[in-house]
Design an enzyme around this catalytic site. Structure first.
Site, PDB file in Angstrom:
ATOM      1  CG  ASN A   1      -1.859   1.093   1.331  1.00  0.00           C
ATOM      2  OD1 ASN A   1      -1.831   1.999   0.500  1.00  0.00           O
ATOM      3  ND2 ASN A   1      -2.721   1.051   2.328  1.00  0.00           N
TER       4      ASN A   1
ATOM      5  NE  ARG B   1      -6.421   1.411   0.069  1.00  0.00           N
ATOM      6  CZ  ARG B   1      -6.563   2.467   0.816  1.00  0.00           C
ATOM      7  NH1 ARG B   1      -5.576   2.874   1.562  1.00  0.00           N
ATOM      8  NH2 ARG B   1      -7.690   3.130   0.823  1.00  0.00           N
TER       9      ARG B   1
ATOM     10  CG  HIS C   1     -13.166   3.783   3.476  1.00  0.00           C
ATOM     11  ND1 HIS C   1     -13.877   4.723   4.186  1.00  0.00           N
ATOM     12  CD2 HIS C   1     -11.865   4.094   3.636  1.00  0.00           C
ATOM     13  CE1 HIS C   1     -13.040   5.570   4.756  1.00  0.00           C
ATOM     14  NE2 HIS C   1     -11.813   5.219   4.429  1.00  0.00           N
TER      15      HIS C   1
ATOM     16  NE  ARG D   1     -10.642  12.796   4.533  1.00  0.00           N
ATOM     17  CZ  ARG D   1     -10.592  11.513   4.217  1.00  0.00           C
ATOM     18  NH1 ARG D   1     -11.415  11.015   3.327  1.00  0.00           N
ATOM     19  NH2 ARG D   1      -9.721  10.723   4.789  1.00  0.00           N
TER      20      ARG D   1
ATOM     21  CD  GLU E   1      -9.028  -1.024   4.346  1.00  0.00           C
ATOM     22  OE1 GLU E   1      -8.569  -0.713   5.455  1.00  0.00           O
ATOM     23  OE2 GLU E   1      -9.258  -0.208   3.457  1.00  0.00           O
TER      24      GLU E   1
END
Ligand code: AMP
Length: 398
Positions: free
Chosen positions: A7, A90, A179, A238, A383
């Site tokens: 990743n 990823r 996600h 955010r 993940e």
């Protein structure tokens, strides 16, 4: 069979080496400060962690170092790089074409390069990471796993924005969702726990970035993140969803540039913006418990928005069989889970407060009150394992 999962971020490269036969992580770590100076932390289960500060001028230097470490007598877990059967990468964005995980060749690379405009933060480093790994390991298959691909099943009325249609056709402005690998993993686990492949499931991935997804029959039907990971519920820094005119107001009336506006929305909003304390949920809760009103408000706004989306997805699916909490906040924050689930009995969601308060960290836990119509689970996300499984299946047909 050993699968390496990578990743890559702009200045980092995280890795995990899986032994798929045992479903175990043999080693994992993180290369940081790539392009600056360089730092690595390397972990093996049951062994002492290893840290060093080698020079990482680029991603290739970092992955080269990692391969050296994985095979080194002192810190290694394999004898030779040849033992790595395939590599999974990823990617945050697969655009409209890469709708499922794929073996990466030149054609896929060209397409990923053509869509970096949709994903300017995460696209370029993921591509650099892939190129570096391919250069170091040219003889194995490399598989791309895309956060967006779980949303390939969204119906058009869920992904098309009510904008002039040409903006979708010509500029590809639409809801993509993010996600997805995490939601796919935990929704799959929930299906298994329910023993029902057709279940209606709402998965709440609540971490530094947060998103909520509705899944029916194993297929995503709606999700809270949109064109970018900015949409949906408030996050660490955010804002989540807003009236879009706030953006033009900031620019026209408050005279912020596009970059300054993005900075406000991406880096100065959410839990940090409201509380003024921190983007980290633990700090915000601690401040709220100590009487800080804005910190308390930040947590209330988060809970309010999560509840609203659960209700929306209940309506879309005409029911909920399972509600799932995952990621840093979802897995660990018992108070927030209790607040979200409070007064959801009309939707069939009722939790056992004591089980919720004592559920062990890092484990799957069924929080449901006896007799509740819907199940409520905590399911730790994984993940990387999902990426390893896709890689095993696509690269090696297993
Ligand atoms: P993630 O992005 O999934 O790593 O999640 C990071 C978020 O999880 C941060 O906001 C952390 O504050 C939050 N988090 C981690 N552990 C806890 C905890 N025990 N209680 C509350 N929040 C937590």
């Amino acid at each position: 069979m050993k699968i390496l999962v990578v990743n890559a971020g702009s200045s980092s490269l995280k890795y995990q080496l899986f032994d798929m036969g045992q479903g175990a992580v043999l080693a994992k770590g993180n290369c940081e400060r790539i392009g600056i100076d360089g730092r690595i932390t390397h972990k093996r289960p049951g062994k002492e962690d290893f840290s060093a500060a080698p020079a990482f001028p680029d991603h290739r230097a970092a992955i080269g170092y990692v391969l050296g470490l994985l095979t080194a007598p002192a810190h290694g877990v394999i004898e030779s790089v040849e033992e790595i059967a395939a590599v999974g990468h990823r990617f945050a964005h697969g655009g409209e074409k890469l709708r499922e995980s794929a073996v990466l060749g030149d054609e896929e690379l060209e397409y990923l390069e053509s869509i970096v405009g949709l994903n300017p933060l995460h696209g370029p480093p993921a591509i650099s990471g892939f190129k570096a790994c391919r250069a170091e390991m040219p003889n194995v298959k490399h598989v791309g796993v895309f956060d967006t691909s779980y949303y390939a099943t969204l119906p058009d009325y869920a992904y098309i924005y009510p904008l002039p249609y040409e903006l979708y056709e010509e500029k590809k402005i639409r809801r993509y969702g993010f996600h997805g690998t995490s939601h796919r993993y935990v929704a799959g686990k929930a299906q298994e726990l329910l023993g029902d492949p057709n279940a209606k499931i709402v998965t709440c991935h609540l971490g530094n970035g947060s998103s909520i997804t509705a899944t029916v029959n194993g297929k995503a039907v709606d999700t809270s993140m949109g064109f970018t990971p900015q949409d949906g519920v408030p996050m660490g820094t955010r804002s989540g969803a807003l009236d879009p005119t706030v953006v033009t107001y900031l620019m026209k009336t408050c005279k912020l540039s596009a970059e300054e506006t993005e900075k406000v929305l991406n880096e100065k909003s959410g839990l940090l913006g409201i509380s003024g304390v921190s983007s980290d949920c633990r700090d915000v809760e601690e401040a709220a418990n100590a009487g800080n009103k804005r910190a308390e408000l930040a947590m209330r706004i988060l809970v309010h928005n999560v509840k609203k989306l659960i209700g929306a997805y209940y309506a879309e699916m005409n029911g909920i069989d399972a509600l799932v909490f995952t990621a840093g906040i979802g897995e660990n924050d018992r108070a927030l889970r209790a607040d979200v689930c409070r007064d959801l009995s009309a939707l069939g969601v009722e939790i056992d407060e004591e089980v919720n308060a004592t559920c062990p960290r890092g484990e799957i836990c069924d929080l449901s009150k006896k007799g509740a119509r819907a199940k409520t689970f905590v399911i730790p996300t994984n993940e990387e394992y999902m990426i390893a499984l896709d890689t095993l299946s696509l690269a090696l047909g297993k």
